[in-house]
Design a protein around this motif. Structure first.
Motif, PDB file in Angstrom:
ATOM      1  N   GLY A  84       0.608  -1.247   0.490  1.00  8.63           N
ATOM      2  CA  GLY A  84      -0.007  -0.319   0.188  1.00  8.63           C
ATOM      3  C   GLY A  84       0.545   1.549  -0.195  1.00  8.63           C
ATOM      4  N   ILE A  85       1.810   1.098  -0.196  1.00  6.52           N
ATOM      5  CA  ILE A  85       2.811   2.404  -0.053  1.00  6.52           C
ATOM      6  C   ILE A  85       3.685   2.515  -1.240  1.00  6.52           C
ATOM      7  CG2 ILE A  85       5.087   3.666   1.568  1.00  6.52           C
ATOM      8  CD1 ILE A  85       3.734   2.035   3.452  1.00  6.52           C
ATOM      9  N   PHE A  86       3.508   3.359  -2.035  1.00  3.64           N
ATOM     10  CA  PHE A  86       4.170   3.569  -3.375  1.00  3.64           C
ATOM     11  C   PHE A  86       4.423   2.494  -4.111  1.00  3.64           C
ATOM     12  CE2 PHE A  86       6.730   7.052  -0.015  1.00  3.64           C
ATOM     13  CZ  PHE A  86       5.475   7.880  -0.506  1.00  3.64           C
ATOM     14  N   ILE A 114       6.524  -4.760   6.219  1.00  3.65           N
ATOM     15  CA  ILE A 114       7.026  -4.354   6.289  1.00  3.65           C
ATOM     16  C   ILE A 114       7.402  -3.524   5.482  1.00  3.65           C
ATOM     17  CG2 ILE A 114       9.241  -4.334   7.907  1.00  3.65           C
ATOM     18  CD1 ILE A 114       9.058  -6.860   9.214  1.00  3.65           C
ATOM     19  N   SER A 115       7.567  -1.906   5.902  1.00  2.00           N
ATOM     20  CA  SER A 115       8.026  -1.122   4.418  1.00  2.00           C
ATOM     21  C   SER A 115       9.237  -1.072   4.898  1.00  2.00           C
ATOM     22  CB  SER A 115       6.661  -0.114   4.738  1.00  2.00           C
ATOM     23  OG  SER A 115       7.327   1.162   4.065  1.00  2.00           O
ATOM     24  N   ALA A 116       9.977  -0.092   3.939  1.00  2.00           N
ATOM     25  CA  ALA A 116      11.283   0.326   3.979  1.00  2.00           C
ATOM     26  C   ALA A 116      11.728   0.939   5.031  1.00  2.00           C
ATOM     27  CB  ALA A 116      11.944   0.505   2.387  1.00  2.00           C
ATOM     28  N   MET A 117      11.138   1.424   5.481  1.00  2.00           N
ATOM     29  CA  MET A 117      10.848   3.214   6.320  1.00  2.00           C
ATOM     30  C   MET A 117      10.632   2.704   7.821  1.00  2.00           C
ATOM     31  SD  MET A 117       7.589   5.651   6.843  1.00  2.00           S
ATOM     32  CE  MET A 117       5.525   4.229   6.623  1.00  2.00           C
ATOM     33  N   ALA A 197      19.604  -0.545   0.758  1.00  2.00           N
ATOM     34  CA  ALA A 197      19.652  -1.599   0.989  1.00  2.00           C
ATOM     35  C   ALA A 197      19.237  -2.511   2.086  1.00  2.00           C
ATOM     36  CB  ALA A 197      20.499  -2.475   0.475  1.00  2.00           C
ATOM     37  N   VAL A 198      18.043  -2.271   2.928  1.00  2.00           N
ATOM     38  CA  VAL A 198      18.192  -2.397   4.738  1.00  2.00           C
ATOM     39  C   VAL A 198      18.013  -3.568   4.272  1.00  2.00           C
ATOM     40  CG1 VAL A 198      16.556  -2.087   6.376  1.00  2.00           C
ATOM     41  CG2 VAL A 198      17.505  -0.065   5.268  1.00  2.00           C
ATOM     42  N   SER A 199      18.692  -4.531   5.215  1.00  2.00           N
ATOM     43  CA  SER A 199      18.706  -5.829   5.070  1.00  2.00           C
ATOM     44  C   SER A 199      18.978  -7.054   3.913  1.00  2.00           C
ATOM     45  CB  SER A 199      16.911  -6.050   5.533  1.00  2.00           C
ATOM     46  OG  SER A 199      15.889  -6.160   4.304  1.00  2.00           O
ATOM     47  N   ASP A 219      20.776   6.077  -4.145  1.00  2.00           N
ATOM     48  CA  ASP A 219      20.084   5.827  -5.117  1.00  2.00           C
ATOM     49  C   ASP A 219      19.019   5.230  -5.187  1.00  2.00           C
ATOM     50  OD1 ASP A 219      20.561   2.987  -3.972  1.00  2.00           O
ATOM     51  OD2 ASP A 219      22.152   2.455  -5.046  1.00  2.00           O
ATOM     52  N   MET A 220      18.762   4.103  -5.868  1.00  2.00           N
ATOM     53  CA  MET A 220      16.367   3.603  -5.959  1.00  2.00           C
ATOM     54  C   MET A 220      17.069   2.869  -4.834  1.00  2.00           C
ATOM     55  SD  MET A 220      17.199   1.776  -9.688  1.00  2.00           S
ATOM     56  CE  MET A 220      14.764   0.965  -9.658  1.00  2.00           C
ATOM     57  N   ARG A 221      17.756   2.718  -4.066  1.00  2.00           N
ATOM     58  CA  ARG A 221      17.423   1.084  -3.221  1.00  2.00           C
ATOM     59  C   ARG A 221      18.068   2.484  -1.723  1.00  2.00           C
ATOM     60  NH1 ARG A 221      21.253  -2.768  -4.210  1.00  2.00           N
ATOM     61  NH2 ARG A 221      20.792  -4.201  -3.060  1.00  2.00           N
ATOM     62  N   THR A 222      17.490   3.520  -1.904  1.00  2.00           N
ATOM     63  CA  THR A 222      17.994   4.046  -0.515  1.00  2.00           C
ATOM     64  C   THR A 222      16.922   4.408   0.434  1.00  2.00           C
ATOM     65  OG1 THR A 222      20.533   4.731  -1.605  1.00  2.00           O
ATOM     66  CG2 THR A 222      19.218   5.854   0.646  1.00  2.00           C
ATOM     67  N   LEU A 223      16.792   4.541   1.319  1.00  2.00           N
ATOM     68  CA  LEU A 223      15.543   5.707   1.921  1.00  2.00           C
ATOM     69  C   LEU A 223      16.140   6.607   2.736  1.00  2.00           C
ATOM     70  CD1 LEU A 223      12.072   4.696   2.624  1.00  2.00           C
ATOM     71  CD2 LEU A 223      13.824   5.011   5.175  1.00  2.00           C
TER      72      LEU A 223
HETATM   73  N1  SAH Z   1       6.459  -0.723  -1.451  1.00  2.00           N
HETATM   74  C1  SAH Z   1       7.791  -0.174  -0.775  1.00  2.00           C
HETATM   75  C2  SAH Z   1       7.745   1.238  -1.701  1.00  2.00           C
HETATM   76  C3  SAH Z   1       8.593   0.789  -3.125  1.00  2.00           C
HETATM   77  S1  SAH Z   1       8.986   2.407  -3.826  1.00  2.00           S
HETATM   78  C4  SAH Z   1       7.607  -0.466   0.636  1.00  2.00           C
HETATM   79  O1  SAH Z   1       6.909  -0.305   1.546  1.00  2.00           O
HETATM   80  O2  SAH Z   1       8.898  -0.115   1.063  1.00  2.00           O
HETATM   81  C5  SAH Z   1      10.504   1.996  -3.608  1.00  2.00           C
HETATM   82  C6  SAH Z   1      11.419   3.011  -2.812  1.00  2.00           C
HETATM   83  O3  SAH Z   1      11.337   2.442  -1.519  1.00  2.00           O
HETATM   84  C7  SAH Z   1      13.224   2.741  -3.253  1.00  2.00           C
HETATM   85  O4  SAH Z   1      13.250   3.936  -3.812  1.00  2.00           O
HETATM   86  C8  SAH Z   1      13.677   3.348  -1.335  1.00  2.00           C
HETATM   87  O5  SAH Z   1      13.998   4.324  -1.723  1.00  2.00           O
HETATM   88  C9  SAH Z   1      12.857   2.342  -1.219  1.00  2.00           C
HETATM   89  N2  SAH Z   1      13.136   0.756  -0.372  1.00  2.00           N
HETATM   90  C10 SAH Z   1      12.560  -0.090  -1.097  1.00  2.00           C
HETATM   91  N3  SAH Z   1      13.037  -1.281  -0.282  1.00  2.00           N
HETATM   92  C11 SAH Z   1      14.254  -0.476   0.426  1.00  2.00           C
HETATM   93  C12 SAH Z   1      15.607  -1.384   1.195  1.00  2.00           C
HETATM   94  N4  SAH Z   1      15.724  -2.555   0.997  1.00  2.00           N
HETATM   95  N5  SAH Z   1      16.245  -0.444   1.673  1.00  2.00           N
HETATM   96  C13 SAH Z   1      16.070   1.129   1.509  1.00  2.00           C
HETATM   97  N6  SAH Z   1      15.058   0.798   0.274  1.00  2.00           N
HETATM   98  C14 SAH Z   1      14.382   0.594  -0.073  1.00  2.00           C
END
Ligand code: SAH
Length: 254
Positions: A84-86, A114-117, A197-199, A219-223
């Motif tokens: 449900g999150i993006f 479990i969302s990335a945040m 790239a958490v976890s 980058d695209m795997r960074t929160l």
């Molecule tokens: N639905 C996903 C988010 C999708 S949007 C969620 O709830 O986590 C994609 C973005 O999520 C990425 O650009 C990055 O900002 C973040 N993201 C997803 N997996 C991640 C991870 N393992 N570590 C850090 N950021 C992550």
């Protein structure tokens, strides 16, 4: 014949962060639909069909999954984190709303993840311990002016700010602009967490003061988590500090 559709969150990457409910839905599916790298995380089950796609075209992917479910298949759409999150859950409901009337009879289940945040926050301490605000920095689906207006409002209201989709090769400058917008309202010492790239095997966590936060580290795997005025570091010698936001807050001027 009408089948079923589960929209399943896989969590941030590590298998132990996949919930039992998600694992069950994945094992029960006859068809798996999703972005290829996410499908690659799902354990193989005999007889299951996989329908990998690229990262764009969310609506087309949702319609494909709904078509399969309408023909009687037991379909799972996979997403990273929480669906449900993006992610794909909204795209799927949009496809139902605008699609064939019989799609409304498909049994659709959203299986949370479990969302990335949440995983990123847990790694560094408790930065989301008080009010926070979550934005996607991607301007693929909304104007950049909207992103900036929301960022400014969140920063002015002193929320902790979480940024998804912080950067990619196609969107290299947005995070720098976002940091500058936030810095108009926040001290230079405000902690910023880069959680990459958490976890996953190449996880990398960096904590920097806002004034020194380098957007090129995302980058695209960074929160990204930017602290509020109350967010604090607890230093621990050579170990990484804890980052936390206290449970109480000061008056924010209207
Ligand atoms: N639905 C996903 C988010 C999708 S949007 C969620 O709830 O986590 C994609 C973005 O999520 C990425 O650009 C990055 O900002 C973040 N993201 C997803 N997996 C991640 C991870 N393992 N570590 C850090 N950021 C992550």
């Amino acid at each position: 014949m009408t089948g079923r559709l589960a929209i399943v969150g896989l969590g941030p990457g590590a298998p132990e962060l996949v919930t039992p409910q998600a694992a069950e839905a994945l094992a029960a599916a006859s068809d798996l639909v999703g972005y290829a790298p996410y499908l690659a995380r799902v354990p193989e089950h005999a007889g299951q069909q996989r329908h990998p796609s690229d990262n764009r075209q969310e609506l087309a992917r949702a319609r494909h999954a709904l078509d399969l479910a309408a023909s009687g298949r037991n379909v799972a759409i996979v997403t990273s984190g929480d669906p449900g999150i993006f992610a794909m859950a909204s795209a799927t409901f949009e496809a139902v709303e605008t699609g064939a009337p019989e799609w409304r009879r498909i049994e659709v289940t959203v299986v949370p993840g479990i969302s990335a945040m949440l995983a990123a926050a847990a790694r560094v301490g408790a930065p989301l311990g008080h009010d926070f605000c979550v934005l996607s920095l991607s301007d693929n689906l909304k104007p950049w002016e909207t992103v900036l207006a929301r960022l400014e409002a969140a920063a002015a209201a002193d929320f902790v700010i979480v940024l998804y989709n912080a950067a990619s090769t196609a969107r290299p400058w947005q995070l720098g602009e976002a940091f500058r917008a936030i810095a108009r309202h926040r001290a230079g010492a405000t902690p910023v967490v880069f959680a990459h790239a958490v976890s996953q095997a190449d996880e990398r966590i960096e904590i920097a003061p806002l004034a020194e936060a380098d957007p090129s580290h995302a980058d695209m795997r960074t929160l990204i988590i930017v602290g509020s005025s109350a967010t604090r570091l607890v230093s621990r010698g050579t170990d990484a500090p804890f980052v936390y936001t206290p449970r109480h807050a000061e008056l924010v001027a209207p």
